[in-house]
Design a protein around this motif. Sequence first.
Motif, PDB file in Angstrom:
ATOM      1  N   PRO A   1      36.715  38.271  44.689  1.00  0.00           N
ATOM      2  CA  PRO A   1      37.402  37.156  44.048  1.00  0.00           C
ATOM      3  C   PRO A   1      38.717  37.604  43.423  1.00  0.00           C
ATOM      4  O   PRO A   1      38.763  38.586  42.676  1.00  0.00           O
ATOM      5  CB  PRO A   1      36.405  36.701  42.972  1.00  0.00           C
ATOM      6  CG  PRO A   1      35.074  37.126  43.496  1.00  0.00           C
ATOM      7  CD  PRO A   1      35.320  38.416  44.212  1.00  0.00           C
ATOM      8  N   MET A   2      39.786  36.903  43.736  1.00  0.00           N
ATOM      9  CA  MET A   2      41.095  37.259  43.195  1.00  0.00           C
ATOM     10  C   MET A   2      41.179  36.915  41.712  1.00  0.00           C
ATOM     11  O   MET A   2      41.667  37.699  40.906  1.00  0.00           O
ATOM     12  CB  MET A   2      42.195  36.538  43.972  1.00  0.00           C
ATOM     13  CG  MET A   2      43.598  36.809  43.447  1.00  0.00           C
ATOM     14  SD  MET A   2      44.893  36.038  44.432  1.00  0.00           S
ATOM     15  CE  MET A   2      44.772  36.982  45.944  1.00  0.00           C
ATOM     16  N   PHE A   3      40.679  35.730  41.372  1.00  0.00           N
ATOM     17  CA  PHE A   3      40.660  35.316  39.971  1.00  0.00           C
ATOM     18  C   PHE A   3      39.290  35.584  39.375  1.00  0.00           C
ATOM     19  O   PHE A   3      38.260  35.348  40.013  1.00  0.00           O
ATOM     20  CB  PHE A   3      41.008  33.829  39.839  1.00  0.00           C
ATOM     21  CG  PHE A   3      42.477  33.552  39.889  1.00  0.00           C
ATOM     22  CD1 PHE A   3      43.189  33.251  38.739  1.00  0.00           C
ATOM     23  CD2 PHE A   3      43.161  33.604  41.088  1.00  0.00           C
ATOM     24  CE1 PHE A   3      44.554  33.006  38.776  1.00  0.00           C
ATOM     25  CE2 PHE A   3      44.517  33.354  41.148  1.00  0.00           C
ATOM     26  CZ  PHE A   3      45.222  33.055  39.981  1.00  0.00           C
ATOM     27  N   THR A   4      39.282  36.094  38.167  1.00  0.00           N
ATOM     28  CA  THR A   4      38.037  36.430  37.488  1.00  0.00           C
ATOM     29  C   THR A   4      38.289  36.398  35.992  1.00  0.00           C
ATOM     30  O   THR A   4      39.294  35.834  35.528  1.00  0.00           O
ATOM     31  CB  THR A   4      37.533  37.805  37.954  1.00  0.00           C
ATOM     32  OG1 THR A   4      36.252  38.058  37.366  1.00  0.00           O
ATOM     33  CG2 THR A   4      38.487  38.924  37.576  1.00  0.00           C
TER      34      THR A   4
ATOM     35  N   PRO B   1      34.153  42.018  36.799  1.00  0.00           N
ATOM     36  CA  PRO B   1      33.572  41.232  37.891  1.00  0.00           C
ATOM     37  C   PRO B   1      33.084  39.883  37.376  1.00  0.00           C
ATOM     38  O   PRO B   1      32.652  39.772  36.224  1.00  0.00           O
ATOM     39  CB  PRO B   1      32.404  42.107  38.355  1.00  0.00           C
ATOM     40  CG  PRO B   1      32.758  43.494  37.936  1.00  0.00           C
ATOM     41  CD  PRO B   1      33.517  43.335  36.651  1.00  0.00           C
ATOM     42  N   PRO B   2      33.155  38.835  38.190  1.00  0.00           N
ATOM     43  CA  PRO B   2      32.637  37.543  37.749  1.00  0.00           C
ATOM     44  C   PRO B   2      31.223  37.700  37.199  1.00  0.00           C
ATOM     45  O   PRO B   2      30.361  38.284  37.866  1.00  0.00           O
ATOM     46  CB  PRO B   2      32.650  36.699  39.028  1.00  0.00           C
ATOM     47  CG  PRO B   2      33.755  37.294  39.843  1.00  0.00           C
ATOM     48  CD  PRO B   2      33.705  38.762  39.564  1.00  0.00           C
ATOM     49  N   PRO B   3      30.970  37.235  35.979  1.00  0.00           N
ATOM     50  CA  PRO B   3      29.658  37.448  35.362  1.00  0.00           C
ATOM     51  C   PRO B   3      28.522  36.875  36.208  1.00  0.00           C
ATOM     52  O   PRO B   3      28.676  35.870  36.905  1.00  0.00           O
ATOM     53  CB  PRO B   3      29.779  36.720  34.021  1.00  0.00           C
ATOM     54  CG  PRO B   3      31.240  36.728  33.717  1.00  0.00           C
ATOM     55  CD  PRO B   3      31.913  36.585  35.046  1.00  0.00           C
ATOM     56  N   ALA B   4      27.369  37.540  36.121  1.00  0.00           N
ATOM     57  CA  ALA B   4      26.176  37.072  36.822  1.00  0.00           C
ATOM     58  C   ALA B   4      25.586  35.882  36.085  1.00  0.00           C
ATOM     59  O   ALA B   4      25.909  35.607  34.925  1.00  0.00           O
ATOM     60  CB  ALA B   4      25.158  38.204  36.927  1.00  0.00           C
ATOM     61  N   GLY B   5      24.723  35.147  36.772  1.00  0.00           N
ATOM     62  CA  GLY B   5      24.119  33.957  36.171  1.00  0.00           C
ATOM     63  C   GLY B   5      22.757  33.680  36.739  1.00  0.00           C
ATOM     64  O   GLY B   5      22.119  34.576  37.322  1.00  0.00           O
TER      65      GLY B   5
ATOM     66  N   GLN C   1      34.278  47.951  41.177  1.00  0.00           N
ATOM     67  CA  GLN C   1      33.144  47.426  40.418  1.00  0.00           C
ATOM     68  C   GLN C   1      32.499  46.243  41.135  1.00  0.00           C
ATOM     69  O   GLN C   1      31.265  46.137  41.185  1.00  0.00           O
ATOM     70  CB  GLN C   1      33.599  47.007  39.021  1.00  0.00           C
ATOM     71  CG  GLN C   1      33.945  48.177  38.107  1.00  0.00           C
ATOM     72  CD  GLN C   1      34.541  47.698  36.783  1.00  0.00           C
ATOM     73  OE1 GLN C   1      34.786  46.506  36.595  1.00  0.00           O
ATOM     74  NE2 GLN C   1      34.775  48.621  35.878  1.00  0.00           N
ATOM     75  N   VAL C   2      33.329  45.350  41.667  1.00  0.00           N
ATOM     76  CA  VAL C   2      32.772  44.199  42.385  1.00  0.00           C
ATOM     77  C   VAL C   2      31.996  44.666  43.607  1.00  0.00           C
ATOM     78  O   VAL C   2      30.878  44.185  43.874  1.00  0.00           O
ATOM     79  CB  VAL C   2      33.889  43.218  42.782  1.00  0.00           C
ATOM     80  CG1 VAL C   2      33.336  42.102  43.671  1.00  0.00           C
ATOM     81  CG2 VAL C   2      34.536  42.607  41.547  1.00  0.00           C
TER      82      VAL C   2
END
Length: 506
Positions: free
Chosen positions: A140-143, A301-305, A424-425
């Motif tokens: 993802p480019m945006f995070t 990295p985009p947070p997990a959910g 990291q991602v």
Amino acid sequence: MESYEAGDQFTATEPLNFSILWTEWPELPIKDSWEFFDVLEERTNVTLETTVIPLSDHVEKRSLLISAGDAPQIIPLVYSGEDRQFAASRAVLPVSDYLDYMPHFNKLIDDWDLEELLDTLRQDDGKLYMLPGLLEVSVPMFTLLVRKDTFDELGLDIPDTWEGFREAFLEIKQAHPDSYPLQDGFEGGSLLNYAARAFGTQAGWGFGNGVQWDDDAGQYEFAATSDEYREMLEFFHGLVDDGLLDPESFTTTTDGVERVERKIANGEAFAGSGASGTLLEWSVALDETVGEDNYELVQVPPPAGPAGAVVEPRGFWHGFMITADAKDSPDFIALIQFLDWLYYSPESREFLRWGVEGEQYTKDADGNITLEPDYTWATRKINPSGSIDIATDLGYSGFLAESTESLELRSSYDSQQTVDYIEQVLETRTPLPPPPPAPLTEEELEQSSLLFTALNDTVNTSNLQFILGERPLSEWDSYVAELEAQGLQSYVDLVNGAQQRFAESN
């Protein structure tokens, strides 16, 4: 070229002119004097004849040119899905008919394992009407961008999940009661885009055509009426309700990016949506308010959910289409070979990005690229003491350079923070599988466009109301009924019918 294979430099056997639609960025006006065009001609024996359109309305102008039959042969800067209307009307060529002439493209598809993803771009006849920019790795480019120094001061680790960030934002809010810890400068579109996947749905910029694949049911469903979507809205409404997420993140329509930058710089916010370029902008602002060595920004990295540590499916970057009448040219195969080299040859990609090795840059034994002292790339703040800008003065690192990229090439200009983020991602997040193709016919496109416009307007309005608390989530069933009255089922049936038809035919 009679003999043309992967690794070969394409050079036409006689001088050729190919026409191209050139989108002009305000900060990068095209110049006839650019060295890029001269070196390209030296290497390929091809001169590019440009039709220039401004970025501000390039989609509309491109559509008008293609529809009128006045478009150049090469149509660059085409993103996935933007080819549908032109494919349906057959105004552009099925480029997949000519892949035998594109050895560099085929090699990258194999080397980077992109065949399944490429199938998602096929139209109702099973063919590809645009070829995308290929990415060796896709993240993802945006995070989420975070003031790590603030977390450190409060003894907080950087969380890995959305729930963890909620708890951390509560601590920050207690320490900075006048702040809204979390911000978005893109009317919520960016935030919901990278957050939705962790909730098992799609939203914001990533809402796409509004349908998500239900693997258990084996069919598409409308994302914005799913249980997962409602859970996502409930979570972000809770952040707004507790003063942790700035309501202006969803209502500012003009200077949202600048607003967030000001709040980050003034200590009124400590996390927000952004990309690698946003990090640079925030750094400049923080240098002025707190000093260069008094803060630390990280791209997480985009947070997990609830759906796990997942991110969007691997994707493509912008590619190109070829107008239908280009096939009538006696030099058509040379055009295909030239585009294969330009878009997919590693040598071309490095040339497009950096210029000429030994002139603009050098490369060491490990592949590390360094600009020569006289040259700079100002927008990336690379070698700022140089006097000749490789982009504005020479024409390199323009939009053509942004298409296909290996991880090595991307790492050659990204900041260390962004390189760390990508690693990291790749190590901690799993990309979702691409959804099954569901290409629509020309008639279906017109019908679905009418239905989706009304549905999407209702979704956008209701998103805002639910998140800001202007409409209670107890009215969810009424919201779903509103969508059903606007033809929701007919729209979903269209998409599922297309998916089933494509699966049977391919």
